[in-house]
Design a protein around this motif. Structure first.
Motif, PDB file in Angstrom:
ATOM      1  N   HIS A 123    -112.078 -20.403-116.842  1.00 49.21           N
ATOM      2  CA  HIS A 123    -113.043 -20.187-116.023  1.00 49.21           C
ATOM      3  C   HIS A 123    -112.939 -21.782-115.247  1.00 49.21           C
ATOM      4  O   HIS A 123    -113.365 -22.496-116.009  1.00 49.21           O
ATOM      5  CB  HIS A 123    -114.316 -19.713-116.340  1.00 49.21           C
ATOM      6  CG  HIS A 123    -115.472 -19.284-115.233  1.00 49.21           C
ATOM      7  ND1 HIS A 123    -116.026 -20.191-114.395  1.00 49.21           N
ATOM      8  CD2 HIS A 123    -115.782 -18.027-114.848  1.00 49.21           C
ATOM      9  CE1 HIS A 123    -116.707 -19.460-113.567  1.00 49.21           C
ATOM     10  NE2 HIS A 123    -116.714 -18.350-114.010  1.00 49.21           N
ATOM     11  N   PHE A 124    -112.936 -21.653-113.843  1.00 45.43           N
ATOM     12  CA  PHE A 124    -112.851 -23.036-113.374  1.00 45.43           C
ATOM     13  C   PHE A 124    -114.185 -23.880-113.596  1.00 45.43           C
ATOM     14  O   PHE A 124    -114.202 -25.046-113.645  1.00 45.43           O
ATOM     15  CB  PHE A 124    -112.769 -23.141-111.864  1.00 45.43           C
ATOM     16  CG  PHE A 124    -114.062 -22.782-111.011  1.00 45.43           C
ATOM     17  CD1 PHE A 124    -114.869 -23.637-110.464  1.00 45.43           C
ATOM     18  CD2 PHE A 124    -114.392 -21.454-110.722  1.00 45.43           C
ATOM     19  CE1 PHE A 124    -115.904 -23.397-109.788  1.00 45.43           C
ATOM     20  CE2 PHE A 124    -115.403 -20.871-110.120  1.00 45.43           C
ATOM     21  CZ  PHE A 124    -116.540 -22.087-109.570  1.00 45.43           C
ATOM     22  N   ALA A 125    -115.464 -23.107-113.744  1.00 48.11           N
ATOM     23  CA  ALA A 125    -116.534 -23.755-113.975  1.00 48.11           C
ATOM     24  C   ALA A 125    -116.645 -24.496-115.234  1.00 48.11           C
ATOM     25  O   ALA A 125    -117.496 -25.385-115.723  1.00 48.11           O
ATOM     26  CB  ALA A 125    -117.814 -22.890-113.788  1.00 48.11           C
ATOM     27  N   ASP A 126    -115.924 -24.241-116.249  1.00 46.81           N
ATOM     28  CA  ASP A 126    -115.837 -24.573-117.728  1.00 46.81           C
ATOM     29  C   ASP A 126    -114.650 -25.752-117.878  1.00 46.81           C
ATOM     30  O   ASP A 126    -114.700 -26.315-118.662  1.00 46.81           O
ATOM     31  CB  ASP A 126    -115.258 -23.468-118.577  1.00 46.81           C
ATOM     32  CG  ASP A 126    -116.405 -22.533-118.634  1.00 46.81           C
ATOM     33  OD1 ASP A 126    -117.673 -22.747-118.504  1.00 46.81           O
ATOM     34  OD2 ASP A 126    -115.795 -21.376-119.120  1.00 46.81           O
ATOM     35  N   GLN A 127    -113.962 -25.978-116.714  1.00 49.01           N
ATOM     36  CA  GLN A 127    -112.892 -26.753-116.820  1.00 49.01           C
ATOM     37  C   GLN A 127    -113.059 -28.158-115.461  1.00 49.01           C
ATOM     38  O   GLN A 127    -112.649 -27.688-114.680  1.00 49.01           O
ATOM     39  CB  GLN A 127    -111.398 -26.213-116.591  1.00 49.01           C
ATOM     40  CG  GLN A 127    -111.288 -25.057-117.621  1.00 49.01           C
ATOM     41  CD  GLN A 127    -111.055 -25.643-118.964  1.00 49.01           C
ATOM     42  OE1 GLN A 127    -110.666 -27.127-119.225  1.00 49.01           O
ATOM     43  NE2 GLN A 127    -111.363 -24.973-119.913  1.00 49.01           N
ATOM     44  N   PRO A 128    -113.471 -29.143-115.887  1.00 45.59           N
ATOM     45  CA  PRO A 128    -113.751 -30.267-114.797  1.00 45.59           C
ATOM     46  C   PRO A 128    -112.236 -30.424-114.013  1.00 45.59           C
ATOM     47  O   PRO A 128    -112.341 -30.834-113.113  1.00 45.59           O
ATOM     48  CB  PRO A 128    -114.008 -31.291-115.584  1.00 45.59           C
ATOM     49  CG  PRO A 128    -114.860 -31.077-116.803  1.00 45.59           C
ATOM     50  CD  PRO A 128    -114.088 -29.607-117.186  1.00 45.59           C
ATOM     51  N   ALA A 129    -111.205 -30.268-115.009  1.00 36.47           N
ATOM     52  CA  ALA A 129    -109.830 -30.597-114.185  1.00 36.47           C
ATOM     53  C   ALA A 129    -109.619 -29.434-113.127  1.00 36.47           C
ATOM     54  O   ALA A 129    -108.856 -29.909-112.040  1.00 36.47           O
ATOM     55  CB  ALA A 129    -108.702 -30.581-115.107  1.00 36.47           C
ATOM     56  N   LEU A 130    -110.145 -28.200-113.098  1.00 36.42           N
ATOM     57  CA  LEU A 130    -110.177 -27.378-112.240  1.00 36.42           C
ATOM     58  C   LEU A 130    -111.118 -27.251-110.819  1.00 36.42           C
ATOM     59  O   LEU A 130    -111.247 -26.266-110.226  1.00 36.42           O
ATOM     60  CB  LEU A 130    -109.964 -25.787-112.694  1.00 36.42           C
ATOM     61  CG  LEU A 130    -108.787 -25.816-113.713  1.00 36.42           C
ATOM     62  CD1 LEU A 130    -108.954 -24.334-114.416  1.00 36.42           C
ATOM     63  CD2 LEU A 130    -107.386 -26.236-113.204  1.00 36.42           C
ATOM     64  N   GLN A 131    -111.971 -28.348-110.813  1.00 35.50           N
ATOM     65  CA  GLN A 131    -113.062 -28.524-109.809  1.00 35.50           C
ATOM     66  C   GLN A 131    -112.731 -29.425-108.724  1.00 35.50           C
ATOM     67  O   GLN A 131    -111.835 -30.464-109.057  1.00 35.50           O
ATOM     68  CB  GLN A 131    -114.245 -28.717-110.552  1.00 35.50           C
ATOM     69  CG  GLN A 131    -114.775 -27.640-111.729  1.00 35.50           C
ATOM     70  CD  GLN A 131    -115.867 -28.074-112.556  1.00 35.50           C
ATOM     71  OE1 GLN A 131    -116.648 -29.068-112.088  1.00 35.50           O
ATOM     72  NE2 GLN A 131    -116.121 -27.468-113.560  1.00 35.50           N
ATOM     73  N   GLY A 132    -113.330 -29.458-107.756  1.00 34.07           N
ATOM     74  CA  GLY A 132    -113.237 -30.543-106.587  1.00 34.07           C
ATOM     75  C   GLY A 132    -112.304 -30.566-105.786  1.00 34.07           C
ATOM     76  O   GLY A 132    -112.024 -31.509-105.142  1.00 34.07           O
TER      77      GLY A 132
END
Length: 168
Positions: A123-132
């Motif tokens: 889940h993108f919200a659990d993975q800083p690398a998948l945000q922004g």
């Protein structure tokens, strides 16, 4: 970048025929490929050429609506064929993300899907690398952002699959 201003809407055809085509690919020799299951964001945001360059193999991508029971049944059929699976919740932002969370709370959809299917999820919200990432219309990534997203996603998928294998 803002095609919606011109009346264009992103879309894909989620039909029995589209599913049959993907199943045919798996049955005809791609059965050991990883299947990424998710919303249209998985279809549009995961770039298979970038994935292949980081993973060394082409992957089959299936698109599934948020119908948990259908997903669970599909998982059972794919699992019976030895297909490795990871669910992906790709990013959304701003008003769209707020509306998704209000209408389809994570605890009643994503968490339930993972629990009932037994498939690992990212889940993108659990993975800083998948945000922004740049998301011009709050949902799908821009082209360059999709390339970077895919490169960052690949090792997370490998970790999820390794953890699942270790727990079996």
């Amino acid at each position: 970048w803002h095609w919606r201003a011109f009346g264009v809407q992103a879309g894909y055809r989620n039909s029995d025929g589209a599913w049959a085509e993907q199943r045919r690919r798996i049955h005809s020799g791609e059965g050991n490929a990883l299947v990424l299951i998710g919303s249209s964001r998985v279809l549009f945001d995961v770039q298979l050429p970038v994935w292949s360059s980081t993973q060394g193999e082409q992957q089959a991508a299936l698109v599934i609506k948020a119908q948990i029971q259908r997903a669970v049944l599909a998982v059972a059929r794919l699992r019976a064929r030895g297909v490795a699976m990871v669910f992906l919740r790709a990013p959304s932002i701003d008003e769209l993300h707020a509306a998704e969370e209000a209408g389809l709370p994570r605890s009643k959809t994503w968490d339930e899907l993972l629990k009932r299917s037994g498939v690992p999820g990212i889940h993108f919200a659990d993975q800083p690398a998948l945000q922004g990432f740049d998301q011009p219309e709050w949902s799908h990534l821009s082209g360059p952002a999709a390339d970077e997203f895919t490169a960052r996603l690949a090792p997370l998928v490998n970790e999820a699959l390794a953890a699942q294998k270790a727990s079996e």
